[in-house]
Design a protein around this motif. Structure first.
Motif, mmCIF file in Angstrom:
data_model
loop_
_atom_site.group_PDB
_atom_site.id
_atom_site.type_symbol
_atom_site.label_atom_id
_atom_site.label_comp_id
_atom_site.label_asym_id
_atom_site.label_seq_id
_atom_site.Cartn_x
_atom_site.Cartn_y
_atom_site.Cartn_z
ATOM 1 N N SER A 1 0.814 -1.212 0.000
ATOM 2 C CA SER A 1 0.000 0.000 0.000
ATOM 3 C C SER A 1 0.849 1.265 0.000
ATOM 4 C CB SER A 1 -0.925 0.015 1.216
ATOM 5 O OG SER A 1 -1.888 -1.009 1.138
ATOM 6 N N ARG A 2 0.389 2.263 -0.733
ATOM 7 C CA ARG A 2 1.002 3.584 -0.728
ATOM 8 C C ARG A 2 0.311 4.441 0.329
ATOM 9 N NH1 ARG A 2 2.226 7.450 -5.979
ATOM 10 N NH2 ARG A 2 2.724 9.371 -4.830
ATOM 11 N N TYR A 3 1.091 5.208 1.076
ATOM 12 C CA TYR A 3 0.516 6.080 2.080
ATOM 13 C C TYR A 3 -0.112 7.296 1.413
ATOM 14 C CZ TYR A 3 2.808 3.291 5.655
ATOM 15 O OH TYR A 3 3.195 2.251 6.469
ATOM 16 N N GLU A 4 -1.308 7.649 1.884
ATOM 17 C CA GLU A 4 -2.026 8.796 1.349
ATOM 18 C C GLU A 4 -1.418 10.093 1.882
ATOM 19 O OE1 GLU A 4 -4.287 8.621 -0.961
ATOM 20 O OE2 GLU A 4 -4.141 6.421 -0.974
ATOM 21 N N PRO A 5 -1.687 11.223 1.211
ATOM 22 C CA PRO A 5 -1.074 12.499 1.621
ATOM 23 C C PRO A 5 -1.293 12.864 3.084
ATOM 24 C CG PRO A 5 -2.035 12.719 -0.557
ATOM 25 C CD PRO A 5 -2.431 11.354 -0.065
ATOM 26 N N HIS A 6 -2.485 12.587 3.632
ATOM 27 C CA HIS A 6 -2.711 12.968 5.031
ATOM 28 C C HIS A 6 -1.808 12.160 5.973
ATOM 29 C CE1 HIS A 6 -5.252 9.325 5.010
ATOM 30 N NE2 HIS A 6 -5.121 9.334 6.320
ATOM 31 N N ILE B 1 1.223 11.124 5.193
ATOM 32 C CA ILE B 1 2.546 11.714 5.038
ATOM 33 C C ILE B 1 2.652 13.005 5.852
ATOM 34 C CG2 ILE B 1 4.193 12.697 3.392
ATOM 35 C CD1 ILE B 1 3.913 9.675 3.189
ATOM 36 N N ASP B 2 1.567 13.774 5.901
ATOM 37 C CA ASP B 2 1.575 14.999 6.698
ATOM 38 C C ASP B 2 1.746 14.693 8.183
ATOM 39 O OD1 ASP B 2 1.296 16.666 4.521
ATOM 40 O OD2 ASP B 2 -0.890 16.765 4.658
ATOM 41 N N ILE B 3 1.069 13.663 8.662
ATOM 42 C CA ILE B 3 1.201 13.274 10.071
ATOM 43 C C ILE B 3 2.629 12.818 10.354
ATOM 44 C CG2 ILE B 3 0.473 11.575 11.789
ATOM 45 C CD1 ILE B 3 -2.301 11.638 10.455
ATOM 46 N N LEU B 4 3.173 12.044 9.442
ATOM 47 C CA LEU B 4 4.547 11.573 9.601
ATOM 48 C C LEU B 4 5.518 12.741 9.609
ATOM 49 C CD1 LEU B 4 6.667 9.314 9.701
ATOM 50 C CD2 LEU B 4 6.519 9.193 7.202
ATOM 51 N N ARG B 5 5.326 13.678 8.689
ATOM 52 C CA ARG B 5 6.186 14.861 8.638
ATOM 53 C C ARG B 5 6.208 15.581 9.981
ATOM 54 N NH1 ARG B 5 3.140 19.301 5.822
ATOM 55 N NH2 ARG B 5 2.102 19.079 7.856
ATOM 56 N N ASP B 6 5.042 15.800 10.568
ATOM 57 C CA ASP B 6 4.973 16.498 11.849
ATOM 58 C C ASP B 6 5.704 15.722 12.932
ATOM 59 O OD1 ASP B 6 3.460 18.419 10.585
ATOM 60 O OD2 ASP B 6 1.531 17.664 11.332
ATOM 61 N N ASP B 7 5.562 14.419 12.919
ATOM 62 C CA ASP B 7 6.223 13.584 13.922
ATOM 63 C C ASP B 7 7.737 13.670 13.783
ATOM 64 O OD1 ASP B 7 6.455 11.845 16.029
ATOM 65 O OD2 ASP B 7 6.171 10.047 14.825
ATOM 66 N N LEU B 8 8.233 13.626 12.542
ATOM 67 C CA LEU B 8 9.666 13.708 12.310
ATOM 68 C C LEU B 8 10.220 15.055 12.738
ATOM 69 C CD1 LEU B 8 9.990 12.038 8.786
ATOM 70 C CD2 LEU B 8 10.335 10.976 11.029
ATOM 71 N N GLU B 9 9.528 16.112 12.397
ATOM 72 C CA GLU B 9 10.002 17.446 12.745
ATOM 73 C C GLU B 9 9.997 17.668 14.250
ATOM 74 O OE1 GLU B 9 7.534 20.043 10.443
ATOM 75 O OE2 GLU B 9 8.922 20.026 8.749
ATOM 76 N N ASN B 10 9.001 17.110 14.938
ATOM 77 C CA ASN B 10 8.934 17.270 16.390
ATOM 78 C C ASN B 10 10.049 16.516 17.096
ATOM 79 O OD1 ASN B 10 6.647 18.874 16.240
ATOM 80 N ND2 ASN B 10 5.233 17.153 16.448
ATOM 81 N N ASN C 1 6.518 7.603 -1.901
ATOM 82 C CA ASN C 1 6.241 8.171 -0.579
ATOM 83 C C ASN C 1 7.432 8.920 -0.022
ATOM 84 O OD1 ASN C 1 3.998 5.533 0.571
ATOM 85 N ND2 ASN C 1 3.508 7.593 -0.158
ATOM 86 N N ALA C 2 8.638 8.385 -0.203
ATOM 87 C CA ALA C 2 9.830 9.055 0.317
ATOM 88 C C ALA C 2 10.042 10.401 -0.374
ATOM 89 C CB ALA C 2 11.056 8.159 0.150
ATOM 90 N N LEU C 3 9.852 10.442 -1.669
ATOM 91 C CA LEU C 3 9.980 11.699 -2.398
ATOM 92 C C LEU C 3 8.921 12.702 -1.939
ATOM 93 C CD1 LEU C 3 10.607 10.330 -6.001
ATOM 94 C CD2 LEU C 3 12.255 11.593 -4.593
ATOM 95 N N GLU C 4 7.722 12.217 -1.714
ATOM 96 C CA GLU C 4 6.630 13.083 -1.252
ATOM 97 C C GLU C 4 6.932 13.648 0.124
ATOM 98 O OE1 GLU C 4 1.747 12.923 -0.734
ATOM 99 O OE2 GLU C 4 2.896 11.086 -1.091
ATOM 100 N N LEU C 5 7.474 12.823 1.007
ATOM 101 C CA LEU C 5 7.806 13.288 2.345
ATOM 102 C C LEU C 5 8.859 14.391 2.296
ATOM 103 C CD1 LEU C 5 7.674 13.118 5.423
ATOM 104 C CD2 LEU C 5 9.324 11.229 5.317
ATOM 105 N N ILE C 6 9.860 14.223 1.467
ATOM 106 C CA ILE C 6 10.911 15.234 1.355
ATOM 107 C C ILE C 6 10.332 16.575 0.922
ATOM 108 C CG2 ILE C 6 12.931 15.923 0.000
ATOM 109 C CD1 ILE C 6 13.896 13.073 0.137
#
Length: 255
Positions: free
Chosen positions: A209-214, A216-225, A247-252
Motif C-alpha cells: 500500500s502507498r501512504y495517502e497524503p494525510h 505523510i503529513d502526520i509523519l512529517r509532523d512527527d519527524l520534525e517534532n 512516498n519518500a519523495l513526497e515526504l521530502i
C-alpha cells in the motif's frame, strides 16, 4: 532542516540535513519515478542524488563481501549513510545458537562502509519474547563489535512494556516506530532517545500500500517534532509495487 542544492544537470534537489534521514529499503528506482532521478549512473548513484539514507535488507538473508560494501560506500556522497540489517542467523537464533564469530564476521563485512555506516537494524521475529538476559547478552556483543548506533524492531507485545523500554534505553538501543504497529505502543519510537528510527511497511496492505497524503503529513509532523532531540531516520519499506520511492519523495517535498 532542509537544504536545496543545484546539481550539474540544473535540477534542484532537496536533501535532508544529518538530523533527518529519509530513504527506502533498497535502492531500486521504479519506472513510474524514473524522471525524478538522473539518467546516468548505477541505481545506487542515481538514488543517492535524491535521498541521504538507505536500508540494506539483503544482508538479513545473505552475507555480502566487504569489497561490495566498499563499492557501495564509494558510490554515494559524503552526507549519505547506510542502515544495514543484522543477519537473521543472529537475530533469529535461539539463545546460545549464534556465536561471537557470527557477529565478528558481519562486523568485518560492513566495515567496508567506513564512515558511511549509520545504523545496524536488528529485527526480531514475532515469536521472540522479551527476556532480559538474552537481550543484554546480544546487544552487549553487538555494541562491542559495531561502531554505530543500534535500532531494534521487536514484534512481540512483551517488548512494549516498561522493563523492556528501560533496558533498551540503558543499553543505548533505539526501538523502531513501526507502521502498521504489531502491538500497542509499537507505533511510537522507544528505547534509547538518541535515535528515532521509523519503518513504514505500508498500510493497509503491508509492503504494497502507498501512504495517502494525510498520512505523510502526520509523519512529517512527527519527524520534525523529534528532530531537535535525536538523529531521525525514516525508511519506507512498502517496496513491492514501488510505493516506497514515491512516498519518500513526497515526504521530502513536504518537510
Amino acid at each position: 532542516m532542509l537544504r536545496r542544492r543545484i546539481w550539474s544537470d540544473g535540477v534542484a534537489r532537496i536533501r535532508c540535513s544529518l538530523s533527518c534521514r529519509i530513504g527506502t529499503a533498497g535502492w531500486s528506482i521504479p519506472a513510474a519515478e524514473q524522471e525524478a532521478f538522473p539518467l546516468e549512473g548505477s541505481h545506487l548513484e542515481r538514488y543517492a542524488t535524491r535521498f541521504n539514507a538507505v536500508e540494506v535488507n539483503s544482508s538479513f538473508y545473505r552475507p555480502h563481501r566487504r569489497m561490495t560494501y566498499e563499492r557501495w560506500a564509494a558510490s554515494v556522497g559524503d552526507d549519505f549513510l547506510f542502515s544495514v540489517k543484522l543477519p537473521k542467523t543472529i537475530s533469529h537464533a535461539r539463545r546460545g545458537e549464534h556465536t561471537e564469530a557470527d557477529i565478528e564476521r558481519f562486523a568485518n563485512e560492513i566495515a567496508g562502509l567506513g564512515g558511511k555506516l549509520g545504523v545496524v537494524l536488528v529485527q526480531f521475529p514475532p515469536s521472540r519474547v522479551f527476556q532480559r538476559c538474552e537481550v543484554e547478552t546480544l546487544f552487549a556483543s553487538l555494541s562491542s563489535s559495531l561502531p554505530c548506533p543500534l535500532a531494534c524492531e521487536p514484534r512481540h507485545a512483551s517488548w512494549f512494556a516498561p522493563p523492556a523500554e528501560t533496558l533498551l534505553a540503558d543499553l543505548h538501543v533505539a526501538r523502531v516506530a513501526a507502521d502498521p504497529p504489531p502491538a500497542d505502543g509499537a507505533e511510537a519510537p522507544g528505547g534509547w532517545p538518541g535515535l528515532r528510527y521509523h519503518r513504514l511497511h505500508g498500510a493497509p496492505r503491508i509492503y504494497y500500500s502507498r501512504y495517502e497524503p494525510h498520512a505523510i503529513d502526520i509523519l512529517r509532523d512527527d519527524l520534525e517534532n523529534g528532530a531537535h532531540a535525536a538523529d531521525v531516520w525514516c525508511i519506507f519499506d512498502n517496496t513491492a509495487m514501488g510505493a516506497a520511492t514515491a512516498n519518500a519523495l513526497e515526504l521530502i517535498t513536504r518537510l
